[in-house]
Design a protein around this motif. Sequence first.
Motif, PDB file in Angstrom:
ATOM      1  N   VAL A   1       0.840  -1.191   0.000  1.00  0.00           N
ATOM      2  CA  VAL A   1       0.000   0.000   0.000  1.00  0.00           C
ATOM      3  C   VAL A   1       0.878   1.244   0.000  1.00  0.00           C
ATOM      4  O   VAL A   1       2.006   1.210   0.500  1.00  0.00           O
ATOM      5  N   THR A   2       0.376   2.339  -0.579  1.00  0.00           N
ATOM      6  CA  THR A   2       1.079   3.620  -0.506  1.00  0.00           C
ATOM      7  C   THR A   2       0.204   4.637   0.202  1.00  0.00           C
ATOM      8  O   THR A   2      -1.028   4.624   0.083  1.00  0.00           O
ATOM      9  N   ILE A   3       0.856   5.521   0.946  1.00  0.00           N
ATOM     10  CA  ILE A   3       0.179   6.628   1.621  1.00  0.00           C
ATOM     11  C   ILE A   3       0.758   7.928   1.065  1.00  0.00           C
ATOM     12  O   ILE A   3       1.979   8.101   1.023  1.00  0.00           O
ATOM     13  N   THR A   4      -0.113   8.828   0.638  1.00  0.00           N
ATOM     14  CA  THR A   4       0.312  10.106   0.076  1.00  0.00           C
ATOM     15  C   THR A   4      -0.013  11.236   1.050  1.00  0.00           C
ATOM     16  O   THR A   4      -1.158  11.355   1.509  1.00  0.00           O
ATOM     17  N   ALA A   5       1.006  12.035   1.367  1.00  0.00           N
ATOM     18  CA  ALA A   5       0.831  13.233   2.183  1.00  0.00           C
ATOM     19  C   ALA A   5       0.929  14.445   1.257  1.00  0.00           C
ATOM     20  O   ALA A   5       1.834  14.519   0.417  1.00  0.00           O
ATOM     21  N   SER A   6       0.012  15.389   1.405  1.00  0.00           N
ATOM     22  CA  SER A   6      -0.036  16.526   0.470  1.00  0.00           C
ATOM     23  C   SER A   6      -0.231  17.848   1.187  1.00  0.00           C
ATOM     24  O   SER A   6      -0.889  17.923   2.230  1.00  0.00           O
ATOM     25  N   VAL A   7       0.339  18.898   0.569  1.00  0.00           N
ATOM     26  CA  VAL A   7       0.043  20.272   0.957  1.00  0.00           C
ATOM     27  C   VAL A   7       0.190  21.115  -0.299  1.00  0.00           C
ATOM     28  O   VAL A   7       1.229  21.070  -0.972  1.00  0.00           O
ATOM     29  N   GLY A   8      -0.865  21.854  -0.646  1.00  0.00           N
ATOM     30  CA  GLY A   8      -0.823  22.610  -1.901  1.00  0.00           C
ATOM     31  C   GLY A   8      -0.608  21.657  -3.061  1.00  0.00           C
ATOM     32  O   GLY A   8      -1.282  20.662  -3.215  1.00  0.00           O
ATOM     33  N   GLY A   9       0.415  21.921  -3.882  1.00  0.00           N
ATOM     34  CA  GLY A   9       0.731  21.028  -4.994  1.00  0.00           C
ATOM     35  C   GLY A   9       1.895  20.100  -4.709  1.00  0.00           C
ATOM     36  O   GLY A   9       2.400  19.424  -5.607  1.00  0.00           O
ATOM     37  N   THR A  10       2.341  20.038  -3.448  1.00  0.00           N
ATOM     38  CA  THR A  10       3.495  19.213  -3.073  1.00  0.00           C
ATOM     39  C   THR A  10       3.024  17.935  -2.399  1.00  0.00           C
ATOM     40  O   THR A  10       2.129  17.960  -1.545  1.00  0.00           O
ATOM     41  N   THR A  11       3.640  16.822  -2.792  1.00  0.00           N
ATOM     42  CA  THR A  11       3.267  15.532  -2.184  1.00  0.00           C
ATOM     43  C   THR A  11       4.501  14.735  -1.782  1.00  0.00           C
ATOM     44  O   THR A  11       5.581  14.916  -2.341  1.00  0.00           O
ATOM     45  N   GLU A  12       4.311  13.877  -0.815  1.00  0.00           N
ATOM     46  CA  GLU A  12       5.290  12.848  -0.450  1.00  0.00           C
ATOM     47  C   GLU A  12       4.537  11.523  -0.407  1.00  0.00           C
ATOM     48  O   GLU A  12       3.420  11.459   0.114  1.00  0.00           O
ATOM     49  N   ILE A  13       5.172  10.470  -0.952  1.00  0.00           N
ATOM     50  CA  ILE A  13       4.516   9.162  -1.013  1.00  0.00           C
ATOM     51  C   ILE A  13       5.370   8.144  -0.266  1.00  0.00           C
ATOM     52  O   ILE A  13       6.587   8.068  -0.474  1.00  0.00           O
ATOM     53  N   TYR A  14       4.721   7.377   0.574  1.00  0.00           N
ATOM     54  CA  TYR A  14       5.391   6.348   1.366  1.00  0.00           C
ATOM     55  C   TYR A  14       4.765   4.997   1.029  1.00  0.00           C
ATOM     56  O   TYR A  14       3.547   4.885   0.906  1.00  0.00           O
ATOM     57  N   SER A  15       5.605   3.986   0.898  1.00  0.00           N
ATOM     58  CA  SER A  15       5.069   2.650   0.604  1.00  0.00           C
ATOM     59  C   SER A  15       5.324   1.700   1.765  1.00  0.00           C
ATOM     60  O   SER A  15       6.336   1.810   2.473  1.00  0.00           O
ATOM     61  N   TYR A  16       4.392   0.760   1.941  1.00  0.00           N
ATOM     62  CA  TYR A  16       4.445  -0.168   3.061  1.00  0.00           C
ATOM     63  C   TYR A  16       4.087  -1.574   2.597  1.00  0.00           C
ATOM     64  O   TYR A  16       3.221  -1.768   1.740  1.00  0.00           O
ATOM     65  N   ILE A  17       4.767  -2.557   3.191  1.00  0.00           N
ATOM     66  CA  ILE A  17       4.358  -3.949   3.081  1.00  0.00           C
ATOM     67  C   ILE A  17       3.797  -4.338   4.444  1.00  0.00           C
ATOM     68  O   ILE A  17       4.455  -4.157   5.475  1.00  0.00           O
ATOM     69  N   VAL A  18       2.570  -4.828   4.462  1.00  0.00           N
ATOM     70  CA  VAL A  18       1.915  -5.223   5.706  1.00  0.00           C
ATOM     71  C   VAL A  18       1.855  -6.746   5.734  1.00  0.00           C
ATOM     72  O   VAL A  18       1.456  -7.381   4.761  1.00  0.00           O
ATOM     73  N   TYR A  19       2.270  -7.331   6.851  1.00  0.00           N
ATOM     74  CA  TYR A  19       2.307  -8.798   6.946  1.00  0.00           C
ATOM     75  C   TYR A  19       1.703  -9.268   8.260  1.00  0.00           C
ATOM     76  O   TYR A  19       1.458  -8.488   9.175  1.00  0.00           O
ATOM     77  N   ASP A  20       1.455 -10.563   8.312  1.00  0.00           N
ATOM     78  CA  ASP A  20       0.881 -11.198   9.495  1.00  0.00           C
ATOM     79  C   ASP A  20       1.736 -12.407   9.856  1.00  0.00           C
ATOM     80  O   ASP A  20       2.080 -13.196   8.970  1.00  0.00           O
ATOM     81  N   ARG A  21       2.058 -12.576  11.125  1.00  0.00           N
ATOM     82  CA  ARG A  21       2.868 -13.732  11.534  1.00  0.00           C
ATOM     83  C   ARG A  21       2.034 -14.996  11.705  1.00  0.00           C
ATOM     84  O   ARG A  21       2.577 -16.060  11.938  1.00  0.00           O
ATOM     85  N   GLU A  22       0.709 -14.889  11.632  1.00  0.00           N
ATOM     86  CA  GLU A  22      -0.115 -16.086  11.759  1.00  0.00           C
ATOM     87  C   GLU A  22      -0.090 -16.862  10.449  1.00  0.00           C
ATOM     88  O   GLU A  22      -0.342 -16.332   9.374  1.00  0.00           O
ATOM     89  N   ILE A  23       0.219 -18.160  10.541  1.00  0.00           N
ATOM     90  CA  ILE A  23       0.389 -19.007   9.372  1.00  0.00           C
ATOM     91  C   ILE A  23      -0.783 -19.962   9.290  1.00  0.00           C
ATOM     92  O   ILE A  23      -1.103 -20.674  10.235  1.00  0.00           O
ATOM     93  N   GLU A  24      -1.431 -20.033   8.141  1.00  0.00           N
ATOM     94  CA  GLU A  24      -2.548 -20.958   7.956  1.00  0.00           C
ATOM     95  C   GLU A  24      -2.045 -22.301   7.478  1.00  0.00           C
ATOM     96  O   GLU A  24      -1.171 -22.393   6.632  1.00  0.00           O
ATOM     97  N   LYS A  25      -2.638 -23.384   8.028  1.00  0.00           N
ATOM     98  CA  LYS A  25      -2.329 -24.734   7.560  1.00  0.00           C
ATOM     99  C   LYS A  25      -2.791 -24.887   6.127  1.00  0.00           C
ATOM    100  O   LYS A  25      -3.837 -24.371   5.766  1.00  0.00           O
TER     101      LYS A  25
END
Length: 201
Positions: free
Chosen positions: A177-201
Amino acid sequence: MKKSFALLLVFAVLLMAAGCRKAKSDADMEGDNTPQDIVKTSIKDEDYETATVINGKVLGIGETCSFKRLWSDAEYRSAKPAVASVDQKGNITGKSAGTAMVLAKSEKEERASAIVITVLPSGGIVNADASGPQIHQVNTAYKLQPSIPATSFASSNAGIAAVSENGLVQFQSTGYVTITASVGGTTEIYSYIVYDREIEK
């Protein structure tokens, strides 16, 4: 006398019928709890729970990357081989869309490290303008600290990570997923990998 005997006989028949119904009911309840009725179960694998997450990588289906060989006796395995497979040289291949932890374990060192791999669905692309990716677990939160005085925030997928008007990111399900922070016409974009430690059989 005959009337009393007839009444006793009817009473005995009713008692037997009730006993049969109870026995059948008990048998039905036992049948509902048999192991074969359990279709799906989740477990927590100790290796994945305790492994140190050292990196995250986003792949397309069919793309590969390598797990740096940490120890001479390292053994590799994937929590979800159908999503990301790994061979015993540490070569990882994206197989299908999803997120998986890929583990390197050393018996001699008594240590385990993991890379979190997110495989994008067909046609999915990584945002080249985004910094990261950073790695976070499901059901955690992180307060964004952009270098710009951001007045608005937006998530590319609120089902994976929702962001408040104050920049508090809540990680809700696995994926990229990416999160965009903005003010006026300026932006910063951050990307994330989200995971879970629970393992399904």
